[in-house]
Design an enzyme around this catalytic site. Structure first.
Site, short mmCIF file in Angstrom:
data_model
loop_
_atom_site.label_atom_id
_atom_site.label_comp_id
_atom_site.label_asym_id
_atom_site.label_seq_id
_atom_site.Cartn_x
_atom_site.Cartn_y
_atom_site.Cartn_z
N THR A 55 -17.95 -2.11 15.27
CA THR A 55 -17.07 -1.56 16.32
C THR A 55 -15.77 -1.90 16.20
OG1 THR A 55 -17.92 -3.64 17.48
CG2 THR A 55 -19.05 -1.56 18.18
N HIS B 1 -5.54 3.60 -1.69
CA HIS B 1 -6.90 3.90 -1.38
C HIS B 1 -7.26 5.23 -1.65
CE1 HIS B 1 -9.86 4.38 2.58
NE2 HIS B 1 -10.47 4.52 1.56
N GLU C 46 -8.62 0.49 -2.91
CA GLU C 46 -9.51 0.49 -1.61
C GLU C 46 -10.58 1.72 -1.75
OE1 GLU C 46 -7.02 0.90 1.51
OE2 GLU C 46 -6.14 -0.99 1.38
N ASN D 245 0.92 -1.17 0.01
CA ASN D 245 -0.06 0.05 -0.23
C ASN D 245 0.92 1.09 0.07
OD1 ASN D 245 -1.43 2.28 0.93
ND2 ASN D 245 -3.16 0.75 1.51
N ARG E 206 -9.38 7.90 -1.35
CA ARG E 206 -10.45 8.19 -0.33
C ARG E 206 -11.43 9.39 -0.70
NH1 ARG E 206 -9.02 6.65 5.12
NH2 ARG E 206 -10.92 7.68 5.76
N GLU F 56 -11.15 -9.30 3.12
CA GLU F 56 -9.89 -8.89 3.64
C GLU F 56 -10.08 -8.98 5.30
OE1 GLU F 56 -7.27 -6.49 1.66
OE2 GLU F 56 -6.46 -5.51 3.62
N HIS G 60 -3.80 -4.33 7.88
CA HIS G 60 -3.95 -3.47 8.65
C HIS G 60 -3.38 -3.44 9.98
CE1 HIS G 60 -5.87 0.60 9.27
NE2 HIS G 60 -5.53 0.39 10.43
N ARG H 229 -7.21 12.66 0.87
CA ARG H 229 -6.25 13.33 1.65
C ARG H 229 -4.80 12.79 1.09
NH1 ARG H 229 -7.96 10.03 6.84
NH2 ARG H 229 -10.05 11.07 6.43
N HIS I 231 0.74 6.22 1.78
CA HIS I 231 1.55 7.13 2.79
C HIS I 231 2.88 7.87 2.07
CE1 HIS I 231 -1.29 6.71 5.52
NE2 HIS I 231 -1.04 5.47 5.91
N1 PXP Z 1 -6.13 -3.08 4.00
C1 PXP Z 1 -6.94 -2.24 4.02
C2 PXP Z 1 -8.34 -2.75 3.57
C3 PXP Z 1 -6.61 -1.03 4.35
O1 PXP Z 1 -7.56 -0.09 4.42
C4 PXP Z 1 -5.30 -0.44 4.62
C5 PXP Z 1 -4.97 0.67 5.03
O2 PXP Z 1 -5.33 1.61 3.97
C6 PXP Z 1 -4.38 -1.60 4.76
C7 PXP Z 1 -4.66 -2.75 4.26
C8 PXP Z 1 -2.77 -1.33 5.15
O3 PXP Z 1 -2.96 -1.00 6.45
P1 PXP Z 1 -1.39 -0.58 6.98
O4 PXP Z 1 -1.07 0.68 5.91
O5 PXP Z 1 -1.76 -0.27 8.44
O6 PXP Z 1 -0.40 -1.75 6.75
#
Ligand code: PXP
Length: 255
Positions: A106, A48, A75, A12, A50, A156, A199, A54, A15
């Site tokens: 939650t 992702h 995503e 991913n 969004r 996932e 995640h 962002r 960032h």
């Molecule tokens: N999978 C999904 C569906 C996510 O939303 C994210 C975060 O964008 C990730 C994986 C990756 O998570 P992390 O950045 O914490 O490794």
């Protein structure tokens, strides 16, 4: 499936875009990060888009689709806007994630059980466009059963609560969360779903979850991009010193 068949690693790169957007320019380019990740063996790239843009923006998604040599996993929220963008760009895969509080359970995953009709429609439209859909859900039986009923081919599993417990060194909570994932992965496979997870994963949690034979794909971002800073910063400081020193040597040398 053999227990030791390889797991796909989706990197991913959100960032990288977060850092780029902090200055509003083009550097660092998440597409270049994706190419580096693929050259290093990433099996796919996850981004992702969004609703508030962002980090990843529309142009990043278009360029990723055009330039990367491995599957793109987009995503996205299950909104009309995002489904429209996905059907136009046609990434290899789309992972439906919650963005608003009322879309979440939650545990932070998508409330698939609470919004079956809307999700069924989005999943069907994406599938018609040839996109493999997964739902980002907590490893809860009700959510897993809903994902199967909705017609998603994959889920996932949200590993955030487990990873948080591991980081907090709360052994009891970590063990309970991991057991939930173990049971959820087995239930999902029995329901005919392909099982992914992601995640908050780091080296320790990735090594542990890779031991679950049901899991065929991990999507990892934040930790990898953070560690890449530590791994790369020393080299960059050395390169910058070299550039500055080259400049210094040009004083009085006519350069
Ligand atoms: N999978 C999904 C569906 C996510 O939303 C994210 C975060 O964008 C990730 C994986 C990756 O998570 P992390 O950045 O914490 O490794």
């Amino acid at each position: 499936m053999a227990a030791n068949s390889p797991i796909r690693l989706g990197v991913n790169i959100d960032h990288v875009a977060t850092v780029r957007n902090a200055r509003g320019g083009r550097h660092p380019d998440p597409v270049k990060a994706a190419e580096i990740a693929i050259a290093a063996g990433a099996d796919g790239i996850t981004a992702h888009l969004r609703e508030d843009r962002r980090h990843i923006v529309d142009d990043d998604v278009t360029r990723l689709k055009a330039r990367i040599a491995k599957p793109l996993n987009l995503e996205m929220a299950a909104t009309a806007e995002m489904v429209g963008i996905a059907c136009k760009v046609r990434p290899h895969a789309a992972c439906i994630v919650p963005e608003r509080r009322q879309e979440r359970t939650t545990e932070g995953g998508l409330d698939a059980a609470g919004q079956r009709a809307a999700l069924r429609d989005s999943v069907a439209r994406l599938a018609e466009a040839g996109i493999r859909v997964s739902l980002f859900i907590a490893a809860e039986p009700a959510q897993i059963e809903a994902a199967a009923a909705i017609g998603a081919p994959a889920i996932e599993i949200h590993t955030g609560a487990w990873c948080d417990a591991v980081t907090a060194r709360d052994a009891a909570a970590a063990s309970a969360e991991f057991e939930r994932i173990v049971r959820g992965a087995a239930l999902a496979q029995r329901a005919g779903l392909e099982v992914h997870a992601g995640h908050g994963l780091d080296f320790i949690t990735a090594e542990q979850i890779a031991q679950l034979p049901e899991i065929v794909e991990l999507n990892i971002g934040h930790f990898l991009i953070g560690e890449a800073i530590f791994d790369g910063l020393g080299d960059m400081v050395r390169k910058m010193h070299a550039a500055i020193n080259r400049g210094r040597r040009k004083i009085g040398a006519g350069g």
